[in-house]
Design a protein around this motif. Structure first.
Motif, PDB file in Angstrom:
ATOM      1  N   GLU A   1       0.814  -1.212   0.000  1.00 10.64           N
ATOM      2  CA  GLU A   1       0.000   0.000   0.000  1.00 10.64           C
ATOM      3  C   GLU A   1       0.855   1.273   0.000  1.00 10.64           C
ATOM      4  N   LEU A   2       2.174   1.115   0.172  1.00  7.82           N
ATOM      5  CA  LEU A   2       3.073   2.277   0.209  1.00  7.82           C
ATOM      6  C   LEU A   2       3.555   2.632  -1.188  1.00  7.82           C
ATOM      7  N   THR A   3       3.817   3.911  -1.424  1.00  6.25           N
ATOM      8  CA  THR A   3       4.421   4.337  -2.682  1.00  6.25           C
ATOM      9  C   THR A   3       5.900   3.967  -2.644  1.00  6.25           C
ATOM     10  N   ILE A   4       6.575   4.006  -3.796  1.00  8.00           N
ATOM     11  CA  ILE A   4       7.995   3.663  -3.836  1.00  8.00           C
ATOM     12  C   ILE A   4       8.814   4.653  -3.011  1.00  8.00           C
ATOM     13  N   ASP A   5       8.406   5.924  -2.969  1.00  7.47           N
ATOM     14  CA  ASP A   5       9.116   6.913  -2.143  1.00  7.47           C
ATOM     15  C   ASP A   5       8.956   6.598  -0.660  1.00  7.47           C
ATOM     16  N   GLU A   6       7.757   6.175  -0.268  1.00  2.01           N
ATOM     17  CA  GLU A   6       7.513   5.812   1.133  1.00  2.01           C
ATOM     18  C   GLU A   6       8.306   4.566   1.512  1.00  2.01           C
TER      19      GLU A   6
ATOM     20  N   SER B   1      11.959   5.573   1.924  1.00  2.00           N
ATOM     21  CA  SER B   1      12.128   6.304   3.173  1.00  2.00           C
ATOM     22  C   SER B   1      12.172   5.336   4.361  1.00  2.00           C
ATOM     23  N   LEU B   2      11.271   4.351   4.341  1.00  2.00           N
ATOM     24  CA  LEU B   2      11.220   3.367   5.414  1.00  2.00           C
ATOM     25  C   LEU B   2      12.483   2.509   5.431  1.00  2.00           C
ATOM     26  N   LEU B   3      12.981   2.161   4.248  1.00  2.00           N
ATOM     27  CA  LEU B   3      14.195   1.353   4.166  1.00  2.00           C
ATOM     28  C   LEU B   3      15.404   2.140   4.674  1.00  2.00           C
ATOM     29  N   ASN B   4      15.468   3.419   4.338  1.00  2.00           N
ATOM     30  CA  ASN B   4      16.573   4.258   4.807  1.00  2.00           C
ATOM     31  C   ASN B   4      16.596   4.360   6.331  1.00  2.00           C
ATOM     32  N   GLN B   5      15.421   4.268   6.943  1.00  2.00           N
ATOM     33  CA  GLN B   5      15.339   4.312   8.408  1.00  2.00           C
ATOM     34  C   GLN B   5      15.731   2.969   9.028  1.00  2.00           C
TER      35      GLN B   5
ATOM     36  N   GLY C   1      13.493  -1.323 -18.383  1.00  2.00           N
ATOM     37  CA  GLY C   1      12.364  -2.037 -17.800  1.00  2.00           C
ATOM     38  C   GLY C   1      12.784  -2.915 -16.643  1.00  2.00           C
ATOM     39  N   ARG C   2      13.955  -3.533 -16.781  1.00  2.00           N
ATOM     40  CA  ARG C   2      14.455  -4.417 -15.722  1.00  2.00           C
ATOM     41  C   ARG C   2      14.752  -3.632 -14.458  1.00  2.00           C
ATOM     42  N   ARG C   3      15.217  -2.410 -14.603  1.00  2.00           N
ATOM     43  CA  ARG C   3      15.511  -1.586 -13.426  1.00  2.00           C
ATOM     44  C   ARG C   3      14.243  -1.281 -12.626  1.00  2.00           C
ATOM     45  N   VAL C   4      13.131  -1.130 -13.337  1.00  2.00           N
ATOM     46  CA  VAL C   4      11.845  -0.919 -12.652  1.00  2.00           C
ATOM     47  C   VAL C   4      11.487  -2.172 -11.870  1.00  2.00           C
ATOM     48  N   CYS C   5      11.675  -3.350 -12.489  1.00  2.00           N
ATOM     49  CA  CYS C   5      11.414  -4.628 -11.806  1.00  2.00           C
ATOM     50  C   CYS C   5      12.294  -4.733 -10.561  1.00  2.00           C
ATOM     51  N   LEU C   6      13.567  -4.430 -10.719  1.00  2.00           N
ATOM     52  CA  LEU C   6      14.525  -4.542  -9.622  1.00  2.00           C
ATOM     53  C   LEU C   6      14.205  -3.570  -8.492  1.00  2.00           C
ATOM     54  N   ARG C   7      13.860  -2.345  -8.852  1.00  2.00           N
ATOM     55  CA  ARG C   7      13.572  -1.322  -7.845  1.00  2.00           C
ATOM     56  C   ARG C   7      12.465  -1.777  -6.905  1.00  2.00           C
ATOM     57  N   ASP C   8      11.377  -2.239  -7.478  1.00  2.00           N
ATOM     58  CA  ASP C   8      10.235  -2.681  -6.668  1.00  2.00           C
ATOM     59  C   ASP C   8      10.584  -3.916  -5.842  1.00  2.00           C
ATOM     60  N   TYR C   9      11.319  -4.844  -6.462  1.00  2.00           N
ATOM     61  CA  TYR C   9      11.664  -6.085  -5.768  1.00  2.00           C
ATOM     62  C   TYR C   9      12.652  -5.850  -4.630  1.00  2.00           C
ATOM     63  N   LEU C  10      13.735  -5.137  -4.908  1.00  2.00           N
ATOM     64  CA  LEU C  10      14.788  -4.931  -3.921  1.00  2.00           C
ATOM     65  C   LEU C  10      14.267  -4.225  -2.677  1.00  2.00           C
ATOM     66  N   VAL C  11      13.473  -3.186  -2.879  1.00  2.00           N
ATOM     67  CA  VAL C  11      12.966  -2.416  -1.735  1.00  2.00           C
ATOM     68  C   VAL C  11      11.884  -3.200  -0.993  1.00  2.00           C
ATOM     69  N   GLY C  12      10.930  -3.780  -1.733  1.00  2.00           N
ATOM     70  CA  GLY C  12       9.830  -4.513  -1.102  1.00  2.00           C
ATOM     71  C   GLY C  12      10.309  -5.735  -0.342  1.00  2.00           C
ATOM     72  N   CYS C  13      11.203  -6.506  -0.955  1.00  2.00           N
ATOM     73  CA  CYS C  13      11.701  -7.716  -0.312  1.00  2.00           C
ATOM     74  C   CYS C  13      12.585  -7.356   0.881  1.00  2.00           C
ATOM     75  N   ALA C  14      13.415  -6.318   0.739  1.00  2.00           N
ATOM     76  CA  ALA C  14      14.299  -5.897   1.833  1.00  2.00           C
ATOM     77  C   ALA C  14      13.506  -5.484   3.066  1.00  2.00           C
ATOM     78  N   LEU C  15      12.430  -4.750   2.872  1.00  2.00           N
ATOM     79  CA  LEU C  15      11.613  -4.318   4.003  1.00  2.00           C
ATOM     80  C   LEU C  15      11.035  -5.518   4.761  1.00  2.00           C
ATOM     81  N   SER C  16      10.724  -6.578   4.041  1.00  2.00           N
ATOM     82  CA  SER C  16      10.212  -7.785   4.689  1.00  2.00           C
ATOM     83  C   SER C  16      11.277  -8.404   5.589  1.00  2.00           C
ATOM     84  N   PHE C  17      12.524  -8.395   5.139  1.00  2.00           N
ATOM     85  CA  PHE C  17      13.613  -8.951   5.935  1.00  2.00           C
ATOM     86  C   PHE C  17      13.859  -8.132   7.197  1.00  2.00           C
ATOM     87  N   PHE C  18      13.588  -6.839   7.133  1.00  2.00           N
ATOM     88  CA  PHE C  18      13.812  -6.006   8.309  1.00  2.00           C
ATOM     89  C   PHE C  18      12.636  -6.073   9.282  1.00  2.00           C
TER      90      PHE C  18
END
Length: 249
Positions: free
Chosen positions: A101-106, A109-113, A184-201
């Motif tokens: 439900e979060l935007t990519i900017d949100e 921001s959460l990952l940076n914290q 196009g792959r960078r868009v795939c990576l951006r969403d995956y890297l941030v979304g998956c990383a937040l789950s690990f944290f």
């Protein structure tokens, strides 16, 4: 004498910590290799629903697949085995329940914290790199990454490296096609890297559904990009053939 004993105690604890980290690094590499093996099998599997490797599969089919179930079991088992060094609390509530439900900017921001500067810098480099295999040795050898951050990067690297198409890496194709594919792959990576990383944290034992969904989205996004890339190169190949025929005539 008592003073010497107390002075030596922190040194002994440091040696113990060093040995623990060394064992963790070795087992993390073994975990990566096993994950790559499973993902390689998964990415080449013909699903019974369509039998077409280029087709988009449903999320339920993805999550319930026996290979993916084994991948998930292995991740949870690794986290439990190394619970102390990863600093996970099994009783902890999941922190990030509504990532989608979060935007990519949100999300950023959460990952940076939540993560270190080095971790955020590393995933940014992965996102912005050309289509190539991620060097896991540099991840394992980086002392600025915490054990949790190394695990996260190793897991995601197994997914990404196993989906890398060697034909695209070696194919001498139009720069236009490769440029569009990489964008196009960078868009795939951006969403995956941030979304998956937040789950690990959060807590991976509780967040495996979010990790699974992020991984599913990346694989299908990447698969779509490959299909478009191949269509683009095929189109250029036909244009070159037509051009040669016109020249010969």
């Amino acid at each position: 004498m008592i003073g010497i004993i107390f002075a030596c105690k922190p040194f002994a604890e440091n040696i113990s910590q060093f040995d623990q980290n060394k064992v963790y690094q070795k087992e993390l590499k073994s975990f990566y290799e096993k994950q790559c093996s499973l993902w390689n099998k998964f990415n080449t599997k013909s699903f019974t629903r369509t039998g077409d490797l280029n087709s988009v599969i449903g999320y339920d089919e993805f999550e319930n697949d026996e290979l993916f179930q084994q991948i998930k079991i292995d991740l949870i088992a690794f986290c439990k085995e190394h619970q102390d060094i990863l600093n996970y609390n099994l009783e902890e509530e999941q922190q990030y329940q509504n990532i989608n439900e979060l935007t990519i900017d949100e999300r950023n921001s959460l990952l940076n914290q939540s993560a270190s500067h080095e971790f955020c810098h590393t995933i940014q480099n992965i996102e912005n790199s050309d289509y190539s295999v991620i060097d896991i040795e540099s991840i394992l050898a980086n002392p600025s990454l915490s054990p949790k951050e190394q695990l996260c990067l190793i897991y995601m690297s197994a997914v990404i490296n196993s989906s890398t198409d060697k034909d695209i890496l070696s194919f001498n194709s139009s720069k236009d096609c490769l440029g569009v594919f990489n964008k196009g792959r960078r868009v795939c990576l951006r969403d995956y890297l941030v979304g998956c990383a937040l789950s690990f944290f959060g807590t991976p034992f509780l967040a495996t559904l979010q990790i699974a969904y992020s991984t599913y989205q990346y694989i299908e996004c990447d698969k779509t990009g490959k299909a478009l890339y191949k269509a683009c190169t095929h189109s250029y190949s036909n244009q070159e053939t037509d051009s040669i025929k016109k020249t010969e005539n």
